[in-house]
Design a protein around this motif. Structure first.
Motif, PDB file in Angstrom:
ATOM      1  N   LEU A  47      26.693  71.603  48.592  1.00 17.07           N
ATOM      2  CA  LEU A  47      26.038  72.761  47.985  1.00 17.07           C
ATOM      3  C   LEU A  47      24.899  73.263  48.867  1.00 17.07           C
ATOM      4  O   LEU A  47      24.717  74.476  49.039  1.00 17.07           O
ATOM      5  CB  LEU A  47      25.518  72.409  46.595  1.00 17.07           C
ATOM      6  CG  LEU A  47      26.559  72.212  45.487  1.00 17.07           C
ATOM      7  CD1 LEU A  47      25.884  71.701  44.213  1.00 17.07           C
ATOM      8  CD2 LEU A  47      27.308  73.508  45.203  1.00 17.07           C
ATOM      9  N   CYS A  48      24.130  72.343  49.437  1.00 15.32           N
ATOM     10  CA  CYS A  48      23.035  72.742  50.328  1.00 15.32           C
ATOM     11  C   CYS A  48      23.571  73.487  51.546  1.00 15.32           C
ATOM     12  O   CYS A  48      23.019  74.508  51.964  1.00 15.32           O
ATOM     13  CB  CYS A  48      22.241  71.520  50.772  1.00 15.32           C
ATOM     14  SG  CYS A  48      21.209  70.783  49.477  1.00 15.32           S
ATOM     15  N   LYS A  57      16.528  75.865  44.302  1.00 16.19           N
ATOM     16  CA  LYS A  57      17.811  76.436  44.702  1.00 16.19           C
ATOM     17  C   LYS A  57      18.944  75.431  44.504  1.00 16.19           C
ATOM     18  O   LYS A  57      20.046  75.802  44.079  1.00 16.19           O
ATOM     19  CB  LYS A  57      17.746  76.894  46.157  1.00 16.19           C
ATOM     20  CG  LYS A  57      16.913  78.144  46.380  1.00 16.19           C
ATOM     21  CD  LYS A  57      16.886  78.528  47.858  1.00 16.19           C
ATOM     22  CE  LYS A  57      16.108  79.816  48.094  1.00 16.19           C
ATOM     23  NZ  LYS A  57      16.054  80.168  49.538  1.00 16.19           N
ATOM     24  N   ALA A  99      22.143  75.823  42.071  1.00 14.29           N
ATOM     25  CA  ALA A  99      23.499  75.722  42.609  1.00 14.29           C
ATOM     26  C   ALA A  99      24.281  74.620  41.901  1.00 14.29           C
ATOM     27  O   ALA A  99      25.484  74.776  41.633  1.00 14.29           O
ATOM     28  CB  ALA A  99      23.441  75.451  44.114  1.00 14.29           C
ATOM     29  N   GLU A 141      26.425  75.132  51.806  1.00 19.98           N
ATOM     30  CA  GLU A 141      27.002  76.420  51.412  1.00 19.98           C
ATOM     31  C   GLU A 141      25.939  77.456  51.093  1.00 19.98           C
ATOM     32  O   GLU A 141      26.118  78.651  51.365  1.00 19.98           O
ATOM     33  CB  GLU A 141      27.917  76.221  50.199  1.00 19.98           C
ATOM     34  CG  GLU A 141      29.188  75.429  50.484  1.00 19.98           C
ATOM     35  CD  GLU A 141      29.964  75.110  49.235  1.00 19.98           C
ATOM     36  OE1 GLU A 141      29.482  75.452  48.120  1.00 19.98           O
ATOM     37  OE2 GLU A 141      31.053  74.498  49.341  1.00 19.98           O
ATOM     38  N   GLU A 142      24.816  77.007  50.501  1.00 18.12           N
ATOM     39  CA  GLU A 142      23.784  77.933  50.040  1.00 18.12           C
ATOM     40  C   GLU A 142      22.628  78.091  51.020  1.00 18.12           C
ATOM     41  O   GLU A 142      21.653  78.790  50.726  1.00 18.12           O
ATOM     42  CB  GLU A 142      23.237  77.459  48.680  1.00 18.12           C
ATOM     43  CG  GLU A 142      24.282  77.382  47.572  1.00 18.12           C
ATOM     44  CD  GLU A 142      24.881  78.733  47.235  1.00 18.12           C
ATOM     45  OE1 GLU A 142      24.155  79.750  47.350  1.00 18.12           O
ATOM     46  OE2 GLU A 142      26.061  78.787  46.862  1.00 18.12           O
ATOM     47  N   ILE A 183      20.446  75.812  51.961  1.00 22.68           N
ATOM     48  CA  ILE A 183      19.282  75.100  51.426  1.00 22.68           C
ATOM     49  C   ILE A 183      18.871  74.014  52.411  1.00 22.68           C
ATOM     50  O   ILE A 183      19.701  73.197  52.825  1.00 22.68           O
ATOM     51  CB  ILE A 183      19.609  74.484  50.048  1.00 22.68           C
ATOM     52  CG1 ILE A 183      19.993  75.580  49.046  1.00 22.68           C
ATOM     53  CG2 ILE A 183      18.454  73.636  49.532  1.00 22.68           C
ATOM     54  CD1 ILE A 183      20.625  75.050  47.761  1.00 22.68           C
ATOM     55  N   SER A 191      27.838  74.818  39.466  1.00 23.25           N
ATOM     56  CA  SER A 191      29.023  74.266  40.137  1.00 23.25           C
ATOM     57  C   SER A 191      29.888  73.491  39.142  1.00 23.25           C
ATOM     58  O   SER A 191      29.416  73.017  38.111  1.00 23.25           O
ATOM     59  CB  SER A 191      28.595  73.340  41.274  1.00 23.25           C
ATOM     60  OG  SER A 191      27.997  72.157  40.769  1.00 23.25           O
TER      61      SER A 191
END
Length: 347
Positions: free
Chosen positions: A277-278, A335, A339, A280-281, A283, A343
């Motif tokens: 997730l980090c 963030k 996220a 992809e975003e 972060i 998810s």
């Protein structure tokens, strides 16, 4: 705008200024209850004194569970000394030297008294070698801001053994983007969950899974988030501080994802999901191991719950003392929380 890190820092400041050692965190819990009730949430106070908020999602069969704790380090009155000072018993794990010289409050049944935590042998003009004397519960005392000369004088005030003692937070937000205060562990995380719940309500966001938000009140003594977990919960995330120091990869500017603490490794696939997730975003994150640490998630595992458990949070410098973090670490953590709740659960 979400996340609004300036608003988050102001929320943290409000929280840390509410006294709440483990066992005495009801004022902080009540604040969270009132705050979230004003946003339209139904809040449940558990028998243990924690607060549970449930946000129904599209999938009501597989739930998520996020915790942050509002209880803090503190102390209790162990003994009233013959000359009118107090001896303390520690609540939570900290070093006595980290509170030496700190202002404090003594919470008696009928009044709050102020005082200072100091060594019995403080004066260098009287006690030779005072700096080498061991900082422990035999030498650390509370000097009460009242005219008391005897044990009886203290008792007449209404102060007694078992009264809670809270430490002054001394919270400051600096122009350079830092927030420094006692009790950022873990009121920084609690503030971030409050901000997320505000955003969900304001934007009418529907989460993919029913998600529970638990504000625990006994984490510092080991059993804050080990109960009140519905059987549909499959993933459990503790939002708690990242530990900084020599040998650590975490810092005050990124979100820290814990791979292992003193309880053992966290769930590998869930940790990898957080890392993905980090990425992809966009972060900023660090993966770390906290050698002397336990969380609400590890407490839930010890209690026997069959869940995937994870831990992440803002990097907190000087944990269990005068703590500090930067707005960028808070922003990255917020963030990742957002996220994550958006998810799907992992298979």
């Amino acid at each position: 705008m979400y996340p609004n890190v300036k608003a988050t820092m102001e929320e943290i400041k409000r929280l840390v200024e509410i006294p709440g050692p483990s066992g005495f965190a009801f004022q902080a819990i009540e604040y969270v209850k009132q705050t979230l009730a004003e946003e339209g949430y139904d809040c449940v106070i558990t028998n243990k004194g924690g607060l549970l908020v449930t946000v129904k999602g599209q999938d009501d069969t597989r739930h998520k569970y996020l915790t942050a704790h509002v209880d803090t380090l503190g102390a209790m009155v162990k003994e009233i000394l013959p000359y009118g000072r107090l001896r303390l018993s520690m609540v939570g794990g900290f070093n006595w030297n980290s509170v030496e010289g700190e202002y404090c409050e003594i919470h008696s049944d009928n009044k709050v008294f102020t005082g200072t935590i100091c060594m019995h042998e403080t004066s260098v003009h009287v006690y030779r070698g005072a700096g080498e004397i061991k900082r422990d519960d035999k030498h650390i005392e509370v000097r009460i801001d009242e005219v008391v000369k005897t044990e009886e004088d203290v008792q007449k005030l209404g102060i007694s053994v078992g009264d809670f003692v809270s430490f002054a937070p001394r919270c400051e937000i600096t122009p350079s983007g830092f927030i420094k205060s006692r009790h950022l562990d873990d009121k920084a995380s609690a503030a971030m969950l409050i901000q997320l719940l505000r955003h969900i309500k304001a934007e009418s966001i529907e989460l993919p899974h029913t998600t529970h938000f638990y504000f625990s009140n006994n984490e510092e003594i080991g059993y804050g988030g080990n109960s009140n977990i519905p059987e549909q919960v499959v993933e459990y995330i503790a939002v708690d501080m990242g530990a900084l120091g020599d040998g650590q990869s975490s810092d005050e500017y990124t979100v820290s994802i814990c791979a292992k603490d003193s309880s053992g490794p966290y769930h590998y696939a869930l940790r990898q999901h957080l890392v993905q997730l980090c990425k992809e975003e966009g972060i900023d994150y660090k993966v770390d191991i906290y050698p002397y640490y336990g969380s609400d998630a590890s407490a839930a595992m010890h209690a026997g719950y069959d869940v995937k458990h994870g831990l992440f949070g803002a990097g907190i410098e000087s944990s269990h003392a005068m703590e500090r973090t930067h707005e960028s670490s808070l922003e990255n953590t917020e963030k990742l929380i957002y996220a994550y709740v958006l998810s799907p659960v992992i298979d």
